[in-house]
Design an enzyme around this catalytic site. Structure first.
Site, short mmCIF file in Angstrom:
data_model
loop_
_atom_site.label_atom_id
_atom_site.label_comp_id
_atom_site.label_asym_id
_atom_site.label_seq_id
_atom_site.Cartn_x
_atom_site.Cartn_y
_atom_site.Cartn_z
N ASP A 1 5.63 2.57 7.22
CA ASP A 1 4.27 2.09 6.95
C ASP A 1 3.56 3.04 5.97
OD1 ASP A 1 1.80 0.83 7.05
OD2 ASP A 1 1.30 1.61 9.03
N GLU B 1 -5.49 1.94 1.90
CA GLU B 1 -5.33 0.78 2.78
C GLU B 1 -5.63 1.16 4.22
OE1 GLU B 1 -2.91 -1.99 5.45
OE2 GLU B 1 -2.98 0.18 5.29
N GLU B 2 -5.16 2.35 4.61
CA GLU B 2 -5.32 2.77 6.00
C GLU B 2 -6.77 3.12 6.34
OE1 GLU B 2 -3.13 2.30 8.05
OE2 GLU B 2 -1.12 2.63 7.23
N HIS C 1 2.22 4.71 12.94
CA HIS C 1 1.06 5.60 12.76
C HIS C 1 1.27 6.95 13.46
CE1 HIS C 1 -2.28 2.61 11.35
NE2 HIS C 1 -1.20 2.59 10.60
N ASP D 1 4.05 -5.15 3.59
CA ASP D 1 3.54 -4.02 4.37
C ASP D 1 4.40 -3.87 5.62
OD1 ASP D 1 2.08 -2.10 5.68
OD2 ASP D 1 0.19 -3.18 5.66
N HIS E 1 0.84 -1.20 0.00
CA HIS E 1 0.00 0.00 0.00
C HIS E 1 0.88 1.25 0.00
CE1 HIS E 1 0.07 1.49 4.27
NE2 HIS E 1 0.23 0.22 4.59
#
Length: 541
Positions: free
Chosen positions: A296, A328-329, A461, A358, A284
């Site tokens: 990420d 994707e998130e 994140h 990923d 992604h």
């Protein structure tokens, strides 16, 4: 050709990219010098040649570019923003320069962003401002500033009261428009409660937890899609019951964007190979709102881009299709859109297997392979079944690492990354993952190095997920493994799915290596954080 090839979208005005002069990587061990890329003067038709071409420097250069894009757009590359659009343009430009004919596939998705922290306060009879952490803004909440009476809707607030509070329009009989609705979590969706409250004239709504063990804290809920125009908060049981009573007034503020937006997948495939046995390789491309998303998942995106560039002259037996997924998130939406589109057109049967990458550069990394045969993570709430052939993909990755003298562990098909839509359709899948918010064990520290008791990625994140949040050792090892298995299956997938065989694709190395006997596994299995309760409420939780 790629089914349903679409014309390239209008140019988004990609920012001028200046490489940062070398990626500021976190080295967790020594890194041997790598030879320069050979993709310009070699067919790269052996594992050794391809791995040499996919140098860590080349992968790092792509990460520098993605980080520069994020810096130019408020520190994010989230789908639905210019930062993501410029990331798409960068990948497309590199693919075109390598001789591919990339396809940009648009799709619409529900976008949500919280622009500033929400506020929840009781203004009378006892003024109290509730602290962050005792409540949360529901995903897809509307924006607004509401002050007024707080009216309890069809609940006594008793512990474990899981009735129909707010589930029926009749619950709002006598509700005073302009008030704030207070409801308890129960047997219908958050979205249904929100819709009924808004229809009754509520200016905001608060849904509080049940009070049962494990359900006392704030509800991090989702309304599933845009459409609710009023502020919606999920609160702890303590906060919710504290707001109950006669003549209670309150104040709720949310500052959000909740709307449908367009975003994109990028797809490119080799000119040669059996189109009825496509080897798909995906990662992604989007980040979360909070950060630039370099580990990420800039790492996976950069690695497969470097592999695609290096394979441009390889005459493959099976067609290889590279995919960079959008949104994707937001719930694997790009991969879902693509798989559903292929299924509707009858083209999905041509996909022979799917490889997913990923997060492959976590600073405190583990060397994890998806548990395709469910030997480490039996099928259950945290692990989906690997379709037939997935165990062979897992074995092939373990064999590769064993041949390189590198121990490897396992990670579950937890549903947290873009393999999800593929395995749900029975397509063999596998891939690599180096860890997210999970904590490294002592056994894993002994196997992989790094620090036990600390997260694999402490910037997961977060705004600090930039080029300083990547292990050069992990990036180098994982990129080599990706190159090796991509080329292996480009030449021969017969061990996985019984078709697509050619002897020159049999890059036999080591093994058999049966996972990690010292317990080097992790359950998390991908980079999507399960951070929201969904609208099925208690039926799902």
């Amino acid at each position: 050709m790629i089914p349903h090839a679409l014309p390239q979208r209008a140019h988004f005005g990609r920012a001028s990219l200046a490489f940062l002069g070398g990626l500021a990587l976190v080295a967790t061990g020594g890194l041997a010098a790598t030879a320069g890329p050979t993709y310009s003067n070699s067919s790269n038709n052996t594992s050794e040649k391809l791995r040499t071409a996919v140098s860590v420097d080349r992968v790092a250069a792509h990460l520098d570019a993605l980080d520069t894009i994020a810096l130019a757009h408020g520190g994010t590359r989230v789908s639905g923003t210019q930062g993501y659009n410029d990331s798409v343009d960068y990948v497309v430009g590199k693919l075109q320069a390598a001789g591919y004919k990339p396809v940009v596939q648009p799709f619409t998705f529900p976008f949500f962003q919280e622009l500033s922290p929400s506020v929840l306060a009781q203004t009378s009879p006892e003024p109290q401002v509730y602290p962050a952490g005792s409540f949360a803004t529901m995903t897809y909440s509307g924006a607004g500033d509401a002050t007024g009476p707080i009216i309890t809707v069809d609940t006594t607030g008793a512990v474990g009261s899981t009735g129909t509070s707010g589930c029926e329009a009749a619950d709002f009989a006598g509700f005073t428009p302009g008030s704030i609705a207070l409801m308890q979590r129960g047997s219908c969706s958050f979205a249904q409660k929100a819709s009924n409250a808004e229809a009754a004239g509520a200016t905001a709504a608060v849904i509080f937890n049940t009070g049962l063990p494990g359900s006392t804290g704030p509800i991090a809920g989702t309304l599933s899609a845009p459409g609710i125009g009023i502020p919606m908060l999920g609160a702890s049981y303590e906060v919710g019951t504290g707001l109950m009573g006669d003549n209670v007034t309150g104040h709720v503020t949310t500052d959000t964007i909740s709307e449908n937006r367009e975003t994109f997948n990028v797809l490119a495939e080799t000119a040669t190979g059996n189109a009825d046995n496509v080897v798909m390789v995906g990662a992604h491309l989007d980040s979360v709102v909070a950060g630039p998303g370099i580990n990420d998942n800039g790492t996976g995106s950069a690695a497969i881009l470097a592999v695609a560039e290096a394979m441009r002259k390889v005459e493959t037996v099976n067609k290889v299709r590279f995919a960079w997924w959008g949104a994707e998130e937001h719930g694997l939406l790009g991969a879902h859109h693509y798989v559903n589109d292929l299924a509707a057109s009858g083209e999905l049967a041509r996909v022979g297997l799917y490889l997913n990458f990923d997060m492959i550069g976590s600073a405190n990394f583990g060397r994890f392979v998806y548990d395709g045969d469910n030997s480490a993570f039996p099928v259950g709430p945290g692990a989906a079944a690997g379709p037939a052939g997935s165990g062979q993909i897992e074995q092939d990755f373990h064999n590769y690492f064993a041949a390189e003298g590198l121990p490897s562990g396992e990670t579950a098909f937890s549903g947290r990354s873009d393999y999800g839509p593929f395995i749900a359709r029975g397509i063999p899948a596998g891939g690599l993952f180096t860890g997210a918010e999970g904590i490294k064990t002592e056994e894993q520290a002994n196997l992989f190095g790094g620090v036990a008791g600390q997260p694999y990625d402490s910037c997961y994140h977060a705004a600090c997920d930039d080029t300083g949040n990547v292990s050069v050792e992990s990036l180098d090892q994982m990129s080599d493994a990706i190159a090796h298995l991509t080329l292996t299956y480009a030449m021969n997938t017969s061990a996985v799915n019984g078709v697509g065989g050619n002897e020159k694709g049999n890059f036999k190395q080591g093994g058999p290596y049966e996972g990690n006997p010292l317990g080097g596994g992790t359950e998390s299995g991908g980079g999507l954080h399960p951070e929201h309760d969904h609208d099925a409420e208690l039926a799902d939780h």
